[in-house]
Design an enzyme around this catalytic site. Structure first.
Site, PDB file in Angstrom:
ATOM      1  N   ARG A  57       0.809  -1.212  -0.010  1.00  0.00           N
ATOM      2  CA  ARG A  57      -0.081   0.196   0.002  1.00  0.00           C
ATOM      3  C   ARG A  57       1.038   0.935  -0.036  1.00  0.00           C
ATOM      4  O   ARG A  57       0.510   2.009   0.138  1.00  0.00           O
ATOM      5  CB  ARG A  57      -1.026   0.064   1.766  1.00  0.00           C
ATOM      6  CG  ARG A  57      -1.707   0.938   0.889  1.00  0.00           C
ATOM      7  CD  ARG A  57      -3.261   0.993   2.487  1.00  0.00           C
ATOM      8  NE  ARG A  57      -1.878   0.802   3.366  1.00  0.00           N
ATOM      9  CZ  ARG A  57      -2.249   0.521   4.580  1.00  0.00           C
ATOM     10  NH1 ARG A  57      -2.934  -0.575   4.622  1.00  0.00           N
ATOM     11  NH2 ARG A  57      -1.554   0.311   5.774  1.00  0.00           N
ATOM     12  N   TYR A 110     -17.293  19.406 -11.496  1.00  0.00           N
ATOM     13  CA  TYR A 110     -17.578  17.928 -11.358  1.00  0.00           C
ATOM     14  C   TYR A 110     -18.683  17.657 -10.261  1.00  0.00           C
ATOM     15  O   TYR A 110     -18.411  18.186  -9.407  1.00  0.00           O
ATOM     16  CB  TYR A 110     -16.108  17.483 -11.705  1.00  0.00           C
ATOM     17  CG  TYR A 110     -16.926  15.697 -11.368  1.00  0.00           C
ATOM     18  CD1 TYR A 110     -17.222  14.780 -13.039  1.00  0.00           C
ATOM     19  CD2 TYR A 110     -16.169  15.150 -10.627  1.00  0.00           C
ATOM     20  CE1 TYR A 110     -17.457  14.025 -13.349  1.00  0.00           C
ATOM     21  CE2 TYR A 110     -15.853  13.549 -10.885  1.00  0.00           C
ATOM     22  CZ  TYR A 110     -16.684  13.070 -11.712  1.00  0.00           C
ATOM     23  OH  TYR A 110     -17.421  11.371 -12.265  1.00  0.00           O
ATOM     24  N   ASP A 182      -8.754  20.655 -10.700  1.00  0.00           N
ATOM     25  CA  ASP A 182      -9.336  19.052 -11.204  1.00  0.00           C
ATOM     26  C   ASP A 182      -8.612  19.967 -13.084  1.00  0.00           C
ATOM     27  O   ASP A 182      -9.460  20.805 -13.379  1.00  0.00           O
ATOM     28  CB  ASP A 182     -10.640  19.226 -11.136  1.00  0.00           C
ATOM     29  CG  ASP A 182     -10.964  17.871 -12.209  1.00  0.00           C
ATOM     30  OD1 ASP A 182     -10.084  17.501 -13.312  1.00  0.00           O
ATOM     31  OD2 ASP A 182     -11.740  17.528 -11.313  1.00  0.00           O
ATOM     32  N   LYS A 207      -9.398   9.384 -17.801  1.00  0.00           N
ATOM     33  CA  LYS A 207      -9.459  10.004 -18.955  1.00  0.00           C
ATOM     34  C   LYS A 207      -8.531   9.526 -20.301  1.00  0.00           C
ATOM     35  O   LYS A 207      -8.173   8.565 -20.623  1.00  0.00           O
ATOM     36  CB  LYS A 207     -10.136  11.252 -18.436  1.00  0.00           C
ATOM     37  CG  LYS A 207     -11.406  11.854 -17.256  1.00  0.00           C
ATOM     38  CD  LYS A 207     -12.089  10.752 -18.066  1.00  0.00           C
ATOM     39  CE  LYS A 207     -13.409  10.514 -16.800  1.00  0.00           C
ATOM     40  NZ  LYS A 207     -14.031  11.378 -15.900  1.00  0.00           N
TER      41      LYS A 207
HETATM   42  C1  LIG Z   1     -14.372  12.202 -14.806  1.00  0.00           C
HETATM   43  C2  LIG Z   1     -13.492  12.761 -13.450  1.00  0.00           C
HETATM   44  C3  LIG Z   1     -13.625  12.496 -12.155  1.00  0.00           C
HETATM   45  C4  LIG Z   1     -13.657  11.116 -11.791  1.00  0.00           C
HETATM   46  O1  LIG Z   1     -12.570  10.639 -12.926  1.00  0.00           O
HETATM   47  P1  LIG Z   1     -12.974   9.506 -12.361  1.00  0.00           P
HETATM   48  O2  LIG Z   1     -11.934   8.440 -12.451  1.00  0.00           O
HETATM   49  O3  LIG Z   1     -14.391   8.257 -13.319  1.00  0.00           O
HETATM   50  O4  LIG Z   1     -13.180   9.103 -10.835  1.00  0.00           O
HETATM   51  C5  LIG Z   1     -13.415  14.046 -11.848  1.00  0.00           C
HETATM   52  N1  LIG Z   1     -13.319  15.085 -12.792  1.00  0.00           N
HETATM   53  C6  LIG Z   1     -13.552  15.084 -13.741  1.00  0.00           C
HETATM   54  C7  LIG Z   1     -12.954  16.942 -14.573  1.00  0.00           C
HETATM   55  C8  LIG Z   1     -13.883  14.096 -14.922  1.00  0.00           C
HETATM   56  O5  LIG Z   1     -14.194  14.596 -15.764  1.00  0.00           O
END
Ligand SMILES: *Cc1c(COP(=O)(O)O)cnc(C)c1O
Length: 391
Positions: A57, A110, A182, A207
């Site tokens: 971990r 988000y 973010d 993403k």
């Molecule tokens: C998809 C997304 C997240 C979350 O990511 P996951 O891996 O799906 O939990 C956070 N911020 C933004 C802007 C996103 O598009």
């Protein structure tokens, strides 16, 4: 070194792995020590943040390779991995709040990050206030003596408002608040958060970094000052990320610069084409010169990825469904950043508190994949023809 070169080389150490180009996937919980002395040394090394493997971990060469690469490309001090992008958003915010604090979250952040503030943080006595994403230096008026975190996201999720990050960061820092961004849309390549006053940058690596819709990982990268609290919180919450997903993320990273160029070009061309259709109210894409956020995007960003939204004029639901349902190349689904095109219907009114959504027509988000642009336009053109026939 240019970013295109960094994504290929950052975090790779073939000399440590008998020449293997990519880091091996370590499936580890227990790490054995040959002696008491070794056990004691490992423990000390971990506490002092020296290299070495102490417990699964706490990090493995697979995880460290991705951490090192993201920190270098995004331009921060260090990076920690989380099992999803949302876990990274939560870990980032939780690192800098305590009971009695007040935090500010952009109204276009988000949705699940907004919900964290409204539901989870409220239980621990942290008050969340949403603010207009276009507020800029006006954020000063909302900062209180107990404001510990300001969450920014540019462009906004779903609706793509651009935020003046340097202005917001300057106001936040004057009151000793931490700026958490973010940065998923721009990736570490198209926006350099630490050059614009951000203290903590989150990537949903799920993403564009993974890039193939087959793994979930989140990253949090920080300045040197913000590092101790992030590490502490990561440890306290028992966070880590699965080795196979992390491996896929570091593999995706190697081609990200090349993929993004195509996603960005196709996305912009598609946005321009869609904006010309008479049934379209607005296309929300900061790289379009007509977009209200274009000047900020041009000033601060190095490029655009392939995600944007479309607002239609009010049409019958059947006509809207006729457009969406017959699409062959755009899958209907959440997430984005993979090689394939997607379309996702949404209603921003469900995730707004302090700003009003001025449009009555339906909206959908598009992720431009790596298909040929002509095919993507032809498929969308057929969709608009079906819509017209059903008006
Ligand atoms: C998809 C997304 C997240 C979350 O990511 P996951 O891996 O799906 O939990 C956070 N911020 C933004 C802007 C996103 O598009």
């Amino acid at each position: 070194m240019k970013d295109e070169t960094k994504v290929v080389h950052a975090g790779r150490h073939p000399e440590k792995f008998e020449g293997a180009v990519n880091p091996p996937v370590y499936h580890v919980s227990t790490v054995l020590s040959p002696s008491l002395a070794d056990w004691e040394q490992k423990k000390k090394d971990y506490a002092a943040e020296r290299p070495g493997m102490y417990y699964g971990r706490h990090g493995t060469p697979t995880l460290k390779a991705l951490e090192e690469a993201i920190a270098e490309i995004e331009g921060g001090y260090r990076t920690m991995l989380f099992p999803s992008g949302l876990a990274a958003c939560a870990g980032a915010i939780l690192s800098y709040v305590k009971a009695g604090d007040h935090i500010l979250i952009s109204d276009s952040a988000y949705g699940p990050t907004r919900r964290l503030g409204l539901r989870f943080l409220a239980r621990f006595g942290v008050e969340t206030q949403f603010y207009d994403p276009l507020i800029g230096e006006g954020i000063e008026a909302l900062l209180r003596p107990n404001t510990s975190v300001v969450v920014v996201e540019a462009p906004g999720s779903l609706t793509f408002e651009m935020q003046d990050i340097p202005a917001i960061a300057a106001a936040a820092h004057a009151r000793a608040a931490v700026v958490v961004m973010d940065n998923t849309w721009a990736t570490p390549l198209y926006f350099k958060p630490f050059e614009h006053g951000v203290d903590v940058s989150v990537q949903a690596a799920t993403k564009y970094i993974v890039g193939h819709s087959d793994a979930m990982v989140g990253t949090v990268t920080v300045t040197k000052e913000a590092w101790p609290r992030l590490r502490e919180t990561h440890v306290d919450l028992g966070q880590t990320a699965g080795p196979d997903d992390v491996y896929l993320a570091q593999r995706g990273l190697r081609t990200m610069a090349t993929r993004l160029t195509q996603h960005g070009e196709s996305g912009l061309a598609l946005a321009e084409w869609i904006a010309r259709q008479p049934e379209v109210e607005r296309v929300l894409h900061p790289a379009l010169p007509s977009d209200p956020g274009h000047a900020i995007w041009k000033r601060d960003f190095r490029g655009a990825s392939g995600l944007f939204s479309v607002v239609l004029k009010p049409v019958r639901h059947e006509a809207y469904a006729a457009l969406i349902d017959g699409l062959e190349l755009y899958g209907i689904g959440a997430s984005w950043g993979g090689y394939e095109s997607l379309v996702m219907p949404f209603d921003p009114r469900e995730v707004r508190s302090v700003t009003k959504w001025p449009y009555a027509g339906p909206s959908f988000r598009i992720h431009a994949g790596l298909e040929a642009l002509d095919d993507l336009i032809a498929d969308m053109d057929a969709g608009f023809r079906r819509l017209r026939a059903a008006l």
